[in-house]
Design an enzyme around this catalytic site. Structure first.
Site, PDB file in Angstrom:
ATOM      1  N   ASP A  52     -11.278  -5.678   5.625  1.00 39.57           N
ATOM      2  CA  ASP A  52     -10.846  -5.017   4.396  1.00 39.57           C
ATOM      3  C   ASP A  52     -11.822  -5.221   3.243  1.00 39.57           C
ATOM      4  O   ASP A  52     -11.895  -4.393   2.333  1.00 39.57           O
ATOM      5  CB  ASP A  52      -9.467  -5.537   3.986  1.00 39.57           C
ATOM      6  N   GLU A  68      -7.354  -0.043   1.211  1.00 38.42           N
ATOM      7  CA  GLU A  68      -6.828  -1.070   0.310  1.00 38.42           C
ATOM      8  C   GLU A  68      -6.622  -0.562  -1.102  1.00 38.42           C
ATOM      9  O   GLU A  68      -6.121  -1.300  -1.958  1.00 38.42           O
ATOM     10  CB  GLU A  68      -7.781  -2.267   0.285  1.00 38.42           C
ATOM     11  N   ASP A 121     -12.429  -1.619   1.410  1.00 41.13           N
ATOM     12  CA  ASP A 121     -11.996  -0.529   2.275  1.00 41.13           C
ATOM     13  C   ASP A 121     -11.071   0.405   1.492  1.00 41.13           C
ATOM     14  O   ASP A 121     -10.198  -0.058   0.746  1.00 41.13           O
ATOM     15  CB  ASP A 121     -11.276  -1.091   3.501  1.00 41.13           C
TER      16      ASP A 121
END
Length: 621
Positions: A371, A338, A335
């Protein structure tokens, strides 16, 4: 009063002729040719002619004309081809800013205007009026021809597929998108998911035309497609013609061609004035992973879903949308949150550097839930002569990771995000959700919540909610875990034939009885996964009701799901309360509902709380 300026008498100044008569002549020929064929692209050529007439400088080649309005890549390429042919025939030193001897002048007004002269207009008006006086119909009174999609076009296939589904005993009367695409594909000559070379349209583009023509209806979320009364009548005629019981219906322009006419100016003609940016926007709208032809895998009676629709899905050809071993590679998707932004930008960049150092093949993109996750991306070879390689199909593996630092965990518990994230991870359609918890070391003692509370939340996530929890010390260990997982999944799926399933037809999660050691080869496409996980998408009444229930202290996602199995809307719950004869019966209405794997009762306390929330008049005390 000051003396007036002298009035200049004489003839009006003659405007200079176009300094690019060759280009003007060729554009005029193209416009006249399109006009003879009745193509609306004639108006595009006319706009280009007007722009060229206003330009006062000579052009050395057609590429220089791209700065002019209404000159796109298509028109410039045509003019360049004509220029090269002209130079080959007349020599490289032939003048390009003057017409050859004996050629008619290209700058005349009657050559460069589509509007008829006043005399011709008056004559045509008289003819129309004469026709009207004799009882003939004028242009204004001409009846609009009924829209009938061309045979084996996208609209034709969609209408037939929906009509035949509605004629089945026990048919739903509607179909989901992927179900409809799969059923309509054998009836259409073009793909519903992959556009033709040099085009940005698929057969699915015709659906918007069918909705606009009031032949098709789109409702609910996920979208359900059904026929209107007009669409059903037309589909019945098409089906009769398909079976040979009636004459073939009149074949008129296909829906795709009509859309191109509206946007580009002519049937079946590529927009010559479209810019590269517009094409890129359209390609972004049709996401690459969404072009996958999905096939529902065969299921047995043990799954408990053996209805008519699933029987049809089981009989479909599995190779149509499958990825064979060796034709795909495993990619880690990260993601973008991140990797960028926030106060911990340095730590996020350290994660990217560690993954690169470990040789992990990863891709940064927007993920609406989780994520990190992994996709099986099809290996696509570039096509000679094309700038971009064909869009690769992508299937999401059943593993998704939510990464939590201790400070982030503390904040999410305080503002309520923690429960919501766990609920969305359970509902995302992937069977192996993982929580990756990064310890803060001594920093945990300076957080808003006691460390014991955070540790208890982590244990509840693993024991009560059923998530796999992996604890690491820092970013480097997180990157190491992602590296090991990527290599493990690459080996796990290396000999698997992957097929696409649809969440619309098969639900959100997998069976609890599924064997843990064998990987699932029935996966959902990345586009469907990411679209279904949108946080603020339009929600159904059932989903809003679940969110309401989960705001009650002590009412988890499992308990809310158990209540929804019995009462899926607030209206159904209030109706059940009205049927109760006493106050005590109302308070205990939900107490015997069982939830979770252990099938425990909700209990009288929680049942009383829900009753007070929905049935107490005025403010709650």
């Amino acid at each position: 009063m000051p003396a007036s300026e002298p009035v200049l008498l004489g003839r009006k100044r003659v405007l200079p002729s176009c300094p690019n008569p060759l280009f003007l002549k060729w554009l005029t020929e193209l416009r006249d040719e399109a006009k003879e064929k009745g193509l609306k692209i004639q108006y595009t050529y006319q706009k280009a002619i007007s722009s060229l007439n206003k330009y006062p400088l000579p052009l050395q080649n057609a590429k220089e004309a791209k700065i002019l309005q209404n000159f796109g890549d298509g028109i410039c390429k045509i003019l360049d081809d004509k220029l090269q042919r002209y130079l080959r025939e007349n020599g490289q030193d032939a003048p390009i800013h003057s017409l050859p001897e004996g050629a008619p002048p290209a700058g005349r007004r009657d050559n460069n205007n589509l509007a008829p002269s006043k005399k011709n207009a008056a004559g045509d008006h008289g003819k129309e009026k004469g026709k009207g006086g004799k009882g003939g119909r004028g242009a204004a009174g001409k009846r609009k021809r009924e829209y009938v999609p061309q045979k084996r076009s996208g609209g034709y296939a969609v209408l037939l597929a929906l009509y035949r589904e509605s004629q089945l005993p026990g048919g739903k009367g509607y179909m989901f998108k992927m179900e409809l695409q799969t059923e309509a594909q054998p009836l259409c000559d073009k793909s519903f998911t992959v556009p033709d070379l040099g085009s940005k349209y698929t057969a699915w583009s015709s659906v918007s035309t069918l909705i606009q023509k009031n032949l098709l209806m789109k409702t609910h979320n996920p979208a359900r497609y059904s026929l209107t009364e007009e669409g059903s009548a037309l589909a019945e005629r098409l089906d009769s013609a398909e079976r040979g019981s009636k004459d073939d219906p009149e074949e008129v322009r296909s829906d795709r061609e009509e859309e191109e006419e509206e946007e580009e100016g002519g049937p079946g003609v590529v927009d010559l004035t479209a810019s590269d940016n517009e094409e890129e926007k359209e390609e972004e709208r049709i996401q690459p992973a969404e072009r996958l032809t999905c096939v529902a895998p065969p299921r047995t009676e043990a799954d408990g879903t053996g209805d008519a629709g699933n029987t049809k899905a089981a009989s479909r050809k599995p190779g149509a949308g499958s990825l064979l071993p060796g034709t795909y590679e495993i990619i880690l998707c990260v993601d973008f949150i991140e990797t960028t932004g926030g106060g911990s930008h340095h730590r996020k960049q350290e994660l990217v550097k560690e993954l690169q150092r470990n040789g992990v093949n990863f891709d940064v993109r927007k993920l609406n839930v989780g994520d990190f996750l992994w996709v099986a991306r099809e290996k696509v070879a570039p096509v000679p002569g094309q700038l971009r390689a064909p869009a690769a199909r992508e299937l999401v593996l059943d593993y998704v990771i939510e990464r939590k630092r201790m400070d982030d965990l503390c904040g999410s518990i305080i503002d309520g995000r923690f429960r919501e994230q766990k609920f969305r991870l359970k509902r995302c359609g992937l069977r192996r959700p993982v929580y990756l918890v990064e310890e803060c070391g001594t920093a945990a003692s300076h957080l808003s919540l006691p460390e014991s509370t955070l540790q208890q939340a982590i244990i509840n996530t693993q024991v009560v909610d059923g998530f796999f929890v992996k604890r690491v010390q820092d970013v480097r260990e997180s990157a190491a875990y992602l590296t090991v997982m990527t290599r493990y999944l690459t080996k796990l799926y290396q000999n698997c034939t992957l097929m696409c399933r649809s969440r619309e037809l098969e639900g959100d999660g997998g069976s609890d009885e599924e064997e843990r050691e064998s990987p699932s080869c029935s996966l959902i496409s990345f586009a469907e996964f990411n679209h279904g996980a949108v946080k603020n998408k339009c929600q159904t009444v059932r989903e809003v009701f679940a969110r309401q229930l989960m705001q009650i202290s002590g009412l988890s996602g499992d308990k809310a799901a158990a209540i929804l199995e019995h009462y899926n809307t607030p209206h159904s719950l209030l109706t059940a309360y009205k049927r109760c004869v006493s106050e005590a019966e109302k308070e205990k209405l939900l107490s015997s509902i069982r939830y979770g794997k252990l099938k425990r009762n909700l209990g009288p306390a929680l049942s009383r709380t829900v009753y007070q929330l929905y049935c107490t008049e005025g403010a709650l005390t």
